[in-house]
Design a protein around this motif. Structure first.
Motif, PDB file in Angstrom:
ATOM      1  N   UNK A 127       0.842  -1.196   0.000  1.00  0.00           N
ATOM      2  CA  UNK A 127       0.000   0.000   0.000  1.00  0.00           C
ATOM      3  C   UNK A 127       0.881   1.252   0.000  1.00  0.00           C
ATOM      4  N   UNK A 128       0.407   2.332  -0.644  1.00  0.00           N
ATOM      5  CA  UNK A 128       1.203   3.566  -0.671  1.00  0.00           C
ATOM      6  C   UNK A 128       1.203   4.238   0.710  1.00  0.00           C
ATOM      7  N   UNK A 129       2.321   4.884   1.036  1.00  0.00           N
ATOM      8  CA  UNK A 129       2.370   5.696   2.255  1.00  0.00           C
ATOM      9  C   UNK A 129       2.099   7.142   1.842  1.00  0.00           C
ATOM     10  N   UNK A 130       0.935   7.650   2.231  1.00  0.00           N
ATOM     11  CA  UNK A 130       0.519   9.006   1.854  1.00  0.00           C
ATOM     12  C   UNK A 130       0.849   9.953   3.018  1.00  0.00           C
ATOM     13  N   UNK A 131       1.836  10.810   2.815  1.00  0.00           N
ATOM     14  CA  UNK A 131       2.276  11.657   3.934  1.00  0.00           C
ATOM     15  C   UNK A 131       1.165  12.606   4.390  1.00  0.00           C
ATOM     16  N   UNK A 132       0.184  12.873   3.509  1.00  0.00           N
ATOM     17  CA  UNK A 132      -0.942  13.717   3.889  1.00  0.00           C
ATOM     18  C   UNK A 132      -1.828  13.067   4.941  1.00  0.00           C
ATOM     19  N   UNK A 133      -1.694  11.756   5.081  1.00  0.00           N
ATOM     20  CA  UNK A 133      -2.510  11.034   6.068  1.00  0.00           C
ATOM     21  C   UNK A 133      -1.804  10.880   7.411  1.00  0.00           C
ATOM     22  N   UNK A 134      -0.559  11.390   7.486  1.00  0.00           N
ATOM     23  CA  UNK A 134       0.196  11.283   8.749  1.00  0.00           C
ATOM     24  C   UNK A 134       0.241  12.656   9.401  1.00  0.00           C
ATOM     25  N   UNK A 135      -0.443  12.830  10.525  1.00  0.00           N
ATOM     26  CA  UNK A 135      -0.545  14.130  11.177  1.00  0.00           C
ATOM     27  C   UNK A 135       0.258  14.147  12.474  1.00  0.00           C
ATOM     28  N   UNK A 136       1.086  15.181  12.615  1.00  0.00           N
ATOM     29  CA  UNK A 136       1.861  15.266  13.855  1.00  0.00           C
ATOM     30  C   UNK A 136       0.989  15.714  15.020  1.00  0.00           C
ATOM     31  N   UNK A 137       1.303  15.250  16.216  1.00  0.00           N
ATOM     32  CA  UNK A 137       0.534  15.635  17.395  1.00  0.00           C
ATOM     33  C   UNK A 137       1.375  15.519  18.652  1.00  0.00           C
ATOM     34  N   UNK A 138       0.717  15.732  19.772  1.00  0.00           N
ATOM     35  CA  UNK A 138       1.347  15.443  21.058  1.00  0.00           C
ATOM     36  C   UNK A 138       0.591  14.251  21.608  1.00  0.00           C
ATOM     37  N   UNK A 139       0.918  13.825  22.806  1.00  0.00           N
ATOM     38  CA  UNK A 139       0.229  12.661  23.353  1.00  0.00           C
ATOM     39  C   UNK A 139      -1.038  13.023  24.122  1.00  0.00           C
ATOM     40  N   UNK A 140      -1.635  14.170  23.843  1.00  0.00           N
ATOM     41  CA  UNK A 140      -2.813  14.590  24.598  1.00  0.00           C
ATOM     42  C   UNK A 140      -4.112  14.436  23.814  1.00  0.00           C
ATOM     43  N   UNK A 141      -5.206  14.398  24.558  1.00  0.00           N
ATOM     44  CA  UNK A 141      -6.549  14.268  24.009  1.00  0.00           C
ATOM     45  C   UNK A 141      -6.830  15.345  22.960  1.00  0.00           C
ATOM     46  N   UNK A 142      -6.539  16.590  23.313  1.00  0.00           N
ATOM     47  CA  UNK A 142      -6.792  17.741  22.457  1.00  0.00           C
ATOM     48  C   UNK A 142      -6.134  17.568  21.085  1.00  0.00           C
ATOM     49  N   UNK A 143      -4.923  17.024  21.107  1.00  0.00           N
ATOM     50  CA  UNK A 143      -4.170  16.829  19.875  1.00  0.00           C
ATOM     51  C   UNK A 143      -4.854  15.806  18.967  1.00  0.00           C
ATOM     52  N   UNK A 144      -5.425  14.759  19.554  1.00  0.00           N
ATOM     53  CA  UNK A 144      -6.149  13.758  18.769  1.00  0.00           C
ATOM     54  C   UNK A 144      -7.411  14.363  18.165  1.00  0.00           C
ATOM     55  N   UNK A 145      -8.018  15.246  18.925  1.00  0.00           N
ATOM     56  CA  UNK A 145      -9.231  15.911  18.449  1.00  0.00           C
ATOM     57  C   UNK A 145      -8.915  16.815  17.257  1.00  0.00           C
ATOM     58  N   UNK A 146      -7.876  17.647  17.398  1.00  0.00           N
ATOM     59  CA  UNK A 146      -7.509  18.590  16.320  1.00  0.00           C
ATOM     60  C   UNK A 146      -7.061  17.854  15.056  1.00  0.00           C
ATOM     61  N   UNK A 147      -6.120  16.930  15.236  1.00  0.00           N
ATOM     62  CA  UNK A 147      -5.621  16.184  14.079  1.00  0.00           C
ATOM     63  C   UNK A 147      -6.742  15.352  13.472  1.00  0.00           C
ATOM     64  N   UNK A 148      -7.627  14.862  14.349  1.00  0.00           N
ATOM     65  CA  UNK A 148      -8.760  14.071  13.876  1.00  0.00           C
ATOM     66  C   UNK A 148      -9.675  14.895  12.984  1.00  0.00           C
ATOM     67  N   UNK A 149     -10.000  16.114  13.410  1.00  0.00           N
ATOM     68  CA  UNK A 149     -10.841  16.989  12.584  1.00  0.00           C
ATOM     69  C   UNK A 149     -10.178  17.219  11.227  1.00  0.00           C
ATOM     70  N   UNK A 150      -8.865  17.488  11.245  1.00  0.00           N
ATOM     71  CA  UNK A 150      -8.141  17.709   9.989  1.00  0.00           C
ATOM     72  C   UNK A 150      -8.266  16.508   9.049  1.00  0.00           C
TER      73      UNK A 150
END
Lengths: 342, 342
Positions: free
Chosen positions: B214-237
């Protein structure tokens, strides 16, 4: 003799204690310092005399380690983490470190926890949901180690400094919120009945029903512990009733999450089929689906208050008998509560 | 000079250090004991000489306090609680107490954390996601205080004893599970890139995609921190992309819960519209709705292993250079993963 941080009563000197025990003064000193090289029988005899005479070590802050002892009955859940952070905040400001212990099932052979505390002489001890028997109190008092009880599990006695939250008000507010939404069959899952905080919450629940003119149905009040599993089990019991409640006030957030699981298993939606209110407002309450309506207990602030109080007691060397502070709880309305099903 | 618990090199005695520093031997002793009554300039000069000579305090266990120091970079979340419980378990068996500190933002004026540790001489120090700079290592080494790094944030170096988990294998297993369910557009939310554990997880994710063709699409890899808020923000993106992923591997459980929230907000159901895998297996993973499929990291066992290792190092006074243990992660399949939407 008064336990706790009571009036200073230096009725005997170290030398007098030693003479009465038939040992040398350095031996009494070793006992006071929690040293291991004292025969158990001698230690017991000396401790009894120290206690009987209400001996209090001199010196105040001198010779103390830059530590605060924090003792939990049970070290689990995010609840404990909030408390730890609060104590850490105060400790850091004062240049102190925090020593953490768990009292549940702790039976260290030979040297007990109290011996260890006596040996390290921290600036103070904070006991969380964890009582201290009379001999433990006497031991800390004889070493001039102040202590504060946080959220007392039992009745700590008027002469023990303690920090709590307005649990009764919290139970009242949670239940009134459900009544205002139109619920009349409101269940409750309680914490352990020997914990005062737990009794106060249920009493607040009862008071809300009674003042609203609603009957208190004992079949809707289920005993539990403060764990997830307990909320799940009691939840299944309540939700399988033929005339099941349309809303439940859970004893804490973890129980509320157990109740969520029971509802999911039975195909009931929150809040359409069942309204749920928790207690504590742990971080997870915001993260679950639906976000949990709950009674916020300011755990971190309570822990900070306990740490400040114990350091104050240590600095002033003053009697603080009767100090009992309750910080306010507040209802946080999120998405787990709504009108009862039509 | 080698940092850490390296080969013993007692090239200078305390008297020699004192002579070279132009101070008395008791002054060197005071520095070693972390006493406050030494002029800062003198302390610095003595520390430099101790370090330059690779001085190690004699005495092994003698004079040590019955304590283990546990230092977190950041004291929050149930993650830390699991680690604390593991260290507590071992400490209790050994009759030791645990001193807890947080290193983030800790700038105690005058006496530093390292000074405090030097003063109390614990049996060992466990650093969690928290590095120790060279001078800190030298300080602990000169006091013969062994230390172990748990789940290293950076690359601790081969000569630093450390305990981790098989993060790469975990990322691989999580992503393979999603591929086997039929997903081809799989997103990832990462932890901080300076943390090795975080890099390893994403590398495992990439390896799973590549070995599956499968291709590795860098657009699907979002940087974050280990916090809840970060999962929420990156998740929305991620979920607002026109060609959004049908599954996401989150960097940890808290991020996964943030992602749940983002999905709820956008009206996407888990797992029907979106499969989610977390990392850690915190207690909360079982309690959320739907219960979270995640990679279990044996945090308590890792903490126990770290505590045992540091006590072993302390007892044996042996070089343990190169000791690096990784405990196995394992995939726990619950209800947040399923086939992609048709």
């Amino acid at each position: 003799m008064k336990p706790g941080n009571s009036v200073e009563a230096r009725t005997a000197t170290l030398a007098e204690i030693a003479r009465e025990a038939g040992v040398s003064a350095p031996t009494v000193s070793k006992v006071l310092n929690g040293r291991a090289d004292v025969a158990p029988a001698t230690r017991t005899r000396v401790e009894e005399l120290l206690r009987g005479h209400g001996y209090r070590r001199r010196g105040g802050e001198g010779g103390r380690s830059p530590l605060i002892d924090l003792v939990f009955h049970e070290l689990e859940s995010a609840w404990a983490m909030e408390v730890i952070r609060g104590v850490e905040n105060v400790a850091r400001e004062e240049g102190l470190s925090v020593v953490l212990s768990e009292s549940a099932g702790r039976l260290t052979p030979g040297r007990t926890w109290a011996d260890q505390v006596a040996a390290r002489r921290p600036h103070g001890v904070i006991l969380v949901l964890s009582g201290l028997d009379e001999s433990g109190r006497a031991l800390l008092t004889s070493r001039s180690v102040p202590f504060v009880v946080m959220d007392p599990a039992g009745d700590p006695g008027d002469d023990v400094p303690s920090i709590g939250a307005t649990n009764w008000q919290g139970g009242l507010a949670a239940t009134r919120h459900l009544i205002e939404l139109g619920h009349t069959r409101i269940g409750a899952i309680t914490g352990p009945s020997q914990m005062m905080c737990s009794r106060a919450r249920v009493d607040g629940y009862r008071a809300a029903l009674e003042t609203a003119g609603l009957p208190v149905d004992s079949g809707l009040i289920r005993p539990g512990t403060f764990h997830h599993e307990s909320g799940y089990r009691a939840g299944l019991d309540l939700l399988r009733m033929t005339d099941r409640p349309t809303a439940v006030f859970a004893g804490n957030d973890l129980q509320a999450l157990g109740l969520y699981e029971a509802a999911r298993e039975l195909g009931l939606r929150v809040p359409e089929d069942l309204s749920v209110v928790g207690f504590d407002d742990l971080p997870v309450a915001r993260w679950v689906g639906p976000p949990l309506t709950t009674v916020r207990q300011p755990l971190m602030e309570m822990a900070e208050a306990a740490a400040k109080l114990v350091l104050e007691l240590g600095r002033q060397e003053r009697p603080a008998a009767g100090t009992r502070m309750e910080l306010a709880t507040s209802l946080v309305v999120r998405s787990s509560t709504g009108a009862p099903p039509a």
